[in-house]
Design a protein around this motif. Sequence first.
Motif, mmCIF file in Angstrom:
data_model
loop_
_atom_site.group_PDB
_atom_site.id
_atom_site.type_symbol
_atom_site.label_atom_id
_atom_site.label_comp_id
_atom_site.label_asym_id
_atom_site.label_seq_id
_atom_site.Cartn_x
_atom_site.Cartn_y
_atom_site.Cartn_z
ATOM 1 N N CYS A 61 0.824 -1.216 0.000
ATOM 2 C CA CYS A 61 0.000 0.000 0.000
ATOM 3 C C CYS A 61 0.853 1.258 0.000
ATOM 4 C CB CYS A 61 -0.937 -0.003 1.203
ATOM 5 S SG CYS A 61 -2.248 -1.243 1.135
ATOM 6 N N LEU A 62 1.929 1.249 0.792
ATOM 7 C CA LEU A 62 2.741 2.461 0.938
ATOM 8 C C LEU A 62 3.751 2.646 -0.189
ATOM 9 C CD1 LEU A 62 3.504 2.308 4.781
ATOM 10 C CD2 LEU A 62 1.968 3.911 3.612
ATOM 11 N N PHE A 135 -5.806 9.479 17.708
ATOM 12 C CA PHE A 135 -5.358 10.832 17.378
ATOM 13 C C PHE A 135 -5.679 11.147 15.913
ATOM 14 C CE2 PHE A 135 -2.876 9.569 21.037
ATOM 15 C CZ PHE A 135 -2.819 10.721 21.806
ATOM 16 N N ASN A 136 -5.518 12.396 15.539
ATOM 17 C CA ASN A 136 -5.831 12.828 14.180
ATOM 18 C C ASN A 136 -4.732 12.495 13.181
ATOM 19 O OD1 ASN A 136 -8.373 13.951 14.784
ATOM 20 N ND2 ASN A 136 -7.405 15.834 15.543
ATOM 21 N N SER A 137 -3.613 12.018 13.674
ATOM 22 C CA SER A 137 -2.524 11.610 12.791
ATOM 23 C C SER A 137 -1.709 10.513 13.469
ATOM 24 C CB SER A 137 -1.623 12.794 12.429
ATOM 25 O OG SER A 137 -1.027 13.345 13.593
ATOM 26 N N PHE A 138 -1.097 9.684 12.640
ATOM 27 C CA PHE A 138 -0.211 8.638 13.137
ATOM 28 C C PHE A 138 1.215 9.144 12.948
ATOM 29 C CE2 PHE A 138 2.238 4.753 13.168
ATOM 30 C CZ PHE A 138 1.573 3.952 14.102
ATOM 31 N N THR A 139 1.969 9.243 14.033
ATOM 32 C CA THR A 139 3.279 9.887 13.990
ATOM 33 C C THR A 139 4.413 8.873 13.998
ATOM 34 O OG1 THR A 139 3.514 10.068 16.397
ATOM 35 C CG2 THR A 139 2.276 11.818 15.266
ATOM 36 N N ILE A 140 5.597 9.382 13.704
ATOM 37 C CA ILE A 140 6.777 8.531 13.704
ATOM 38 C C ILE A 140 7.069 8.019 15.107
ATOM 39 C CG2 ILE A 140 8.392 10.468 14.030
ATOM 40 C CD1 ILE A 140 10.303 8.985 12.115
ATOM 41 N N LEU A 141 6.759 8.828 16.135
ATOM 42 C CA LEU A 141 6.959 8.387 17.516
ATOM 43 C C LEU A 141 6.063 7.195 17.845
ATOM 44 C CD1 LEU A 141 8.192 8.736 20.320
ATOM 45 C CD2 LEU A 141 6.379 10.408 20.838
ATOM 46 N N MET A 142 4.830 7.223 17.360
ATOM 47 C CA MET A 142 3.918 6.095 17.582
ATOM 48 C C MET A 142 4.456 4.824 16.931
ATOM 49 S SD MET A 142 0.267 7.963 16.881
ATOM 50 C CE MET A 142 -0.275 9.375 17.856
ATOM 51 N N ALA A 143 5.007 4.960 15.738
ATOM 52 C CA ALA A 143 5.584 3.803 15.048
ATOM 53 C C ALA A 143 6.741 3.222 15.854
ATOM 54 C CB ALA A 143 6.056 4.206 13.653
ATOM 55 N N VAL A 144 7.569 4.099 16.419
ATOM 56 C CA VAL A 144 8.698 3.647 17.236
ATOM 57 C C VAL A 144 8.197 2.922 18.482
ATOM 58 C CG1 VAL A 144 10.632 4.407 18.663
ATOM 59 C CG2 VAL A 144 10.281 5.421 16.398
ATOM 60 N N ILE A 145 7.185 3.473 19.139
ATOM 61 C CA ILE A 145 6.641 2.858 20.359
ATOM 62 C C ILE A 145 6.118 1.456 20.084
ATOM 63 C CG2 ILE A 145 4.757 3.002 22.038
ATOM 64 C CD1 ILE A 145 5.102 6.054 21.971
ATOM 65 N N PRO A 291 6.830 -0.844 8.440
ATOM 66 C CA PRO A 291 6.786 -0.215 7.110
ATOM 67 C C PRO A 291 6.444 1.279 7.184
ATOM 68 C CG PRO A 291 5.631 -2.314 7.074
ATOM 69 C CD PRO A 291 5.918 -1.998 8.518
ATOM 70 N N LEU A 292 5.558 1.644 8.119
ATOM 71 C CA LEU A 292 5.237 3.061 8.286
ATOM 72 C C LEU A 292 6.451 3.851 8.743
ATOM 73 C CD1 LEU A 292 1.660 3.045 9.845
ATOM 74 C CD2 LEU A 292 2.375 4.333 7.821
ATOM 75 N N LEU A 293 7.216 3.278 9.662
ATOM 76 C CA LEU A 293 8.433 3.946 10.129
ATOM 77 C C LEU A 293 9.401 4.162 8.972
ATOM 78 C CD1 LEU A 293 10.140 5.019 12.491
ATOM 79 C CD2 LEU A 293 10.944 2.672 12.870
ATOM 80 N N ALA A 294 9.565 3.124 8.132
ATOM 81 C CA ALA A 294 10.437 3.260 6.963
ATOM 82 C C ALA A 294 9.897 4.324 6.009
ATOM 83 C CB ALA A 294 10.553 1.914 6.251
ATOM 84 N N TRP A 295 8.564 4.360 5.830
ATOM 85 C CA TRP A 295 7.956 5.345 4.935
ATOM 86 C C TRP A 295 8.178 6.765 5.455
ATOM 87 C CZ3 TRP A 295 4.041 9.024 5.154
ATOM 88 C CH2 TRP A 295 3.558 9.491 3.911
ATOM 89 N N PHE A 296 8.042 6.956 6.753
ATOM 90 C CA PHE A 296 8.300 8.273 7.349
ATOM 91 C C PHE A 296 9.739 8.723 7.077
ATOM 92 C CE2 PHE A 296 4.890 7.315 10.720
ATOM 93 C CZ PHE A 296 3.955 8.106 10.077
ATOM 94 N N ILE A 297 10.686 7.816 7.308
ATOM 95 C CA ILE A 297 12.110 8.167 7.156
ATOM 96 C C ILE A 297 12.443 8.449 5.698
ATOM 97 C CG2 ILE A 297 14.461 7.283 7.387
ATOM 98 C CD1 ILE A 297 13.479 5.696 9.834
ATOM 99 N N ILE A 298 11.986 7.592 4.794
ATOM 100 C CA ILE A 298 12.296 7.758 3.371
ATOM 101 C C ILE A 298 11.713 9.044 2.808
ATOM 102 C CG2 ILE A 298 11.839 6.796 1.065
ATOM 103 C CD1 ILE A 298 12.060 4.011 2.341
ATOM 104 N N ASN A 299 10.482 9.390 3.241
ATOM 105 C CA ASN A 299 9.813 10.573 2.706
ATOM 106 C C ASN A 299 10.070 11.839 3.528
ATOM 107 O OD1 ASN A 299 7.841 9.679 0.365
ATOM 108 N ND2 ASN A 299 7.767 8.074 1.930
ATOM 109 N N GLY A 300 10.819 11.720 4.597
ATOM 110 C CA GLY A 300 11.176 12.895 5.392
ATOM 111 C C GLY A 300 10.001 13.560 6.074
ATOM 112 N N VAL A 301 8.993 12.781 6.449
ATOM 113 C CA VAL A 301 7.832 13.330 7.165
ATOM 114 C C VAL A 301 7.735 12.645 8.524
ATOM 115 C CG1 VAL A 301 6.577 13.878 5.057
ATOM 116 C CG2 VAL A 301 6.272 11.639 6.125
ATOM 117 N N ASP A 302 6.973 13.254 9.415
ATOM 118 C CA ASP A 302 6.866 12.685 10.759
ATOM 119 C C ASP A 302 5.446 12.328 11.168
ATOM 120 O OD1 ASP A 302 5.792 15.175 11.115
ATOM 121 O OD2 ASP A 302 7.325 15.899 12.496
#
Length: 361
Positions: A61-62, A135-145, A291-302
């Motif tokens: 999907c990502l 929450f209204n968004s899923f963040t990189i911190l949530m992925a790490v947790i 995969p979401l964590l990788a997507w955040f890092i690759i796309n430079g978003v949090d």
Amino acid sequence: MLDTILPFIYIILSCYLLKYACDTFEQAAGYLGRNFPPGVKGATVNAIGSSMPEMCVVIACLFWFNDPSLVMVALGVTAGSAIFNGCVIPALSIIMAKDGSGKSVEHIELNKHVLLRDVFWVLTAEIALIVCLGFNSFTILMAVILNVIYLLYAVHLYFDAKSHKAGDDDEEYEYEEIEDKGFIANIFTFNFNAIFFSNRAFSATSAVIVLSLAIAVISGGSHILVEGVLGSATVLGVPQFFSGLVFGAAASSVPDLILSVKDAQKGEYEDAVANPLASNTFDTTIAFALPLLAWFIINGVDSLPLVQDDNLTILRWSIVGITAAVAASLLFNYKRVTKKIAYFLLAMFVIWAGSMYFVIQ
């Protein structure tokens, strides 16, 4: 007509690919986990490998479809798989369980310590996930947790395995050969050990190679599954989220189902139940969040926006509610888990799936 039936052909094809890849995976996983204590093999090697479809759906999907909005479809697959794993797989494992001599049994007995361990971590993972989805968004911190939660579970498993003392009742590993049906048939059934290693007993190298090839087939089957899920939603006129929740979840859970039933038929009841519970822990942490964590890092978003609606709210609470009901059913009856409990779990899944159809429209 072809456009109408093609999505369902994709789903059926993905089930075929996952089924035979699962057979090969289980063969290699049995060797790699041959020295693991009861419950640990099912909770690690089996659970991780059989949960590859859910992770690959998120990756598809990502990255394959390159559409972060499809994360809700991926969430539907992983969440629906969690409920399928929790209800259907233990139920069928109980119903089809056999003793050491191959005779059907009327009930199974589970190890309370192993059951408490897996229930604790699956509930911890699922509660963490539903909090994040609030929450209204899923963040990189949530992925790490979420990834850290599985890491802590792995540490717990490590110390369980380390404290296990080999006893007189430990069974020696026996190589389970998949019948060599000829080169062409071996290709279509993914019997990689027969194709590349002449069906010889495994070494560490050959087991890892066969395991890797099986996971590659599972990955390809998962990509086809996503195509089927998206197409079936269009044909049936239901949200993509619902199609992922039911069709995608059931198809992606084929490896878990087959592995657990096989364990139950061999009298390995701990692994039969530990596999789906541990798979749920993996699905709601690593499979969804890595995969979401990788997507955040690759796309430079949090962060990734989440649309808060009734569908998401119902899903969040149904995951934990059904898992808690399954856990209670097993824990209160761990000395004698009967077929009546199995039928109760199946009924709970049918009621949940039917409710989702009428609610999520």
